[in-house]
Design an enzyme around this catalytic site. Sequence first.
Site, PDB file in Angstrom:
ATOM      1  N   SER A 172     -26.109   0.093 -67.710  1.00  0.00           N
ATOM      2  CA  SER A 172     -27.914  -0.584 -68.196  1.00  0.00           C
ATOM      3  C   SER A 172     -28.533  -0.416 -66.899  1.00  0.00           C
ATOM      4  O   SER A 172     -28.272  -1.278 -66.137  1.00  0.00           O
ATOM      5  CB  SER A 172     -27.269  -2.274 -68.969  1.00  0.00           C
ATOM      6  OG  SER A 172     -27.947  -2.864 -69.143  1.00  0.00           O
ATOM      7  N   LYS A 198     -23.613  -5.899 -81.387  1.00  0.00           N
ATOM      8  CA  LYS A 198     -24.893  -6.063 -82.491  1.00  0.00           C
ATOM      9  C   LYS A 198     -24.423  -7.020 -83.676  1.00  0.00           C
ATOM     10  O   LYS A 198     -25.216  -7.961 -83.865  1.00  0.00           O
ATOM     11  CB  LYS A 198     -25.891  -5.775 -81.815  1.00  0.00           C
ATOM     12  CG  LYS A 198     -26.779  -5.026 -80.879  1.00  0.00           C
ATOM     13  CD  LYS A 198     -27.348  -3.901 -80.885  1.00  0.00           C
ATOM     14  CE  LYS A 198     -28.441  -4.335 -79.481  1.00  0.00           C
ATOM     15  NZ  LYS A 198     -29.619  -3.367 -79.558  1.00  0.00           N
ATOM     16  N   ASN A 219     -28.977  -9.194 -80.071  1.00  0.00           N
ATOM     17  CA  ASN A 219     -29.279  -8.914 -79.734  1.00  0.00           C
ATOM     18  C   ASN A 219     -29.499  -9.622 -77.846  1.00  0.00           C
ATOM     19  O   ASN A 219     -29.270  -9.808 -77.064  1.00  0.00           O
ATOM     20  CB  ASN A 219     -30.038  -7.771 -78.778  1.00  0.00           C
ATOM     21  CG  ASN A 219     -31.680  -7.882 -78.548  1.00  0.00           C
ATOM     22  OD1 ASN A 219     -31.826  -8.937 -79.232  1.00  0.00           O
ATOM     23  ND2 ASN A 219     -32.185  -7.652 -78.151  1.00  0.00           N
ATOM     24  N   GLY A 223     -34.868   7.925 -89.129  1.00  0.00           N
ATOM     25  CA  GLY A 223     -33.783   7.291 -88.631  1.00  0.00           C
ATOM     26  C   GLY A 223     -33.343   6.353 -89.487  1.00  0.00           C
ATOM     27  O   GLY A 223     -34.140   5.247 -89.949  1.00  0.00           O
ATOM     28  N   GLY A 228     -30.460   4.149 -88.856  1.00  0.00           N
ATOM     29  CA  GLY A 228     -29.047   3.233 -88.976  1.00  0.00           C
ATOM     30  C   GLY A 228     -29.950   1.420 -87.695  1.00  0.00           C
ATOM     31  O   GLY A 228     -31.341   1.446 -88.585  1.00  0.00           O
ATOM     32  N   TYR A 234     -35.942   6.598 -74.163  1.00  0.00           N
ATOM     33  CA  TYR A 234     -36.508   6.952 -73.289  1.00  0.00           C
ATOM     34  C   TYR A 234     -35.979   7.201 -71.863  1.00  0.00           C
ATOM     35  O   TYR A 234     -36.468   7.287 -70.401  1.00  0.00           O
ATOM     36  CB  TYR A 234     -36.815   4.941 -71.983  1.00  0.00           C
ATOM     37  CG  TYR A 234     -35.450   4.343 -72.328  1.00  0.00           C
ATOM     38  CD1 TYR A 234     -34.728   4.007 -70.995  1.00  0.00           C
ATOM     39  CD2 TYR A 234     -35.204   3.700 -73.638  1.00  0.00           C
ATOM     40  CE1 TYR A 234     -33.679   3.536 -70.673  1.00  0.00           C
ATOM     41  CE2 TYR A 234     -33.714   2.912 -72.674  1.00  0.00           C
ATOM     42  CZ  TYR A 234     -33.506   3.004 -71.767  1.00  0.00           C
ATOM     43  OH  TYR A 234     -32.187   1.568 -71.746  1.00  0.00           O
ATOM     44  N   GLY A 246     -39.662   4.129 -75.378  1.00  0.00           N
ATOM     45  CA  GLY A 246     -38.395   3.292 -75.225  1.00  0.00           C
ATOM     46  C   GLY A 246     -38.876   2.550 -74.409  1.00  0.00           C
ATOM     47  O   GLY A 246     -37.686   1.235 -74.561  1.00  0.00           O
TER      48      GLY A 246
END
Length: 291
Positions: free
Chosen positions: A22, A73, A94, A131, A133, A228, A249
Site C-alpha cells: 500500500s 469495505k 474506507n 464498470g 463494482g 494508476y 487514479g
Amino acid sequence: MDRRISGSTQLLGLIGDPVAHSLSPAMHNAALAAMGEDYCYVPFPVAAERLAVAVAGLAAIGVRGFNVTIPHKQAILPLLSQVEARAAAVGAVNTVYALPEGGWGGTNTDIDGFVQPLLGLEKGIPTLILGSGGAARAAIQGCLELGLGPVRVAGRSPEKLRALQQTWPQVETLSWAELDRHLAETRLLVNTTPVGMHKPGSLAELSPLSWEQLRLLPAGATVYDLVYVPDPTPLLRMAAELGHTPIGGLEMLIHQGAKALSLWLGGKLVPVEVMRQAARQQLAQIGDPNS
C-alpha cells in the site's frame, strides 16, 4: 524531522488483505512528519475471518482511526456504531474514526478523492462510468454530488447493474454492448474496471475501450482512469493522443487519504503535495501497489 515513537504517539492505520504494498503508510507518515504531529500510521494485515476481532483490538489499544481496503469495505459496516449517509448509500466504508462516546464511526473518503480532480468541470455534462463494482458506486455518488449528468453506467453484470439502479434510480444502466451509442455525447468518461492495471500476467497493455471507441468522444472530453499502475495507463495514453484530458487514479488515492487524515486530526489542513510526492516515490520503488 526526528520521527521517534514514544509512549504519547497516537496510532492510525490501514486494515486489509493484502496491505504490504500500500502507498498509504508512506503518504500519511510523510504528511504527519511535515505537520509535526505525534502520530504513526501503520498497515495491519487482517484476514477476512479475523475482521471483527481486529476491529475490537484496534479499539482496545486506542487507535484513533484507520483506513479500510479490500476485502473489508463492505464487511466492516455492521461493526460500526454509526455510518455516514453517503457511505451507507455507496454500501462501503474506507475511513473509520473513533467516536467520543466509544465505538467507531465510518465514512467514505473515496468519494471525496474521486471528485477532487473534477471540481473544475461544469455541471450537467453527460457522464459514462465503465464498470459496476465497488469503485463504480463511489464514482456514481461523486458524480451526482457534483451535479454531473445524465450519469450512465455500463457493465457486464446484469445483477450488479440492477443493484446500482435500485440505489440510484436516476442513473441509466447499460450493457457493455450498448455503450458505443452514448460515446459521442459523453463529456466525462470514467473507468472503474481493473482493465489496464499492471499486475503479473495481466491486462497491463489492454484498455477497456479501443482507439476507435475513444475517437467517438467529443473533442476535449475528460477521461478519468481509476487505475494508476502503470502511469499513464493504456486508456489514458490513447486519450491524450486523441486530444482528450487524461486524469490518473493516483489523484483519487492521494485526495481520499488527505481527507481521511484531516478528519482524524480534527479538520487540520493537510499538505497534499507532500503526500503526492511520497506516493510517487513509493510507487517508483514498488511498482505494483494493491491499494
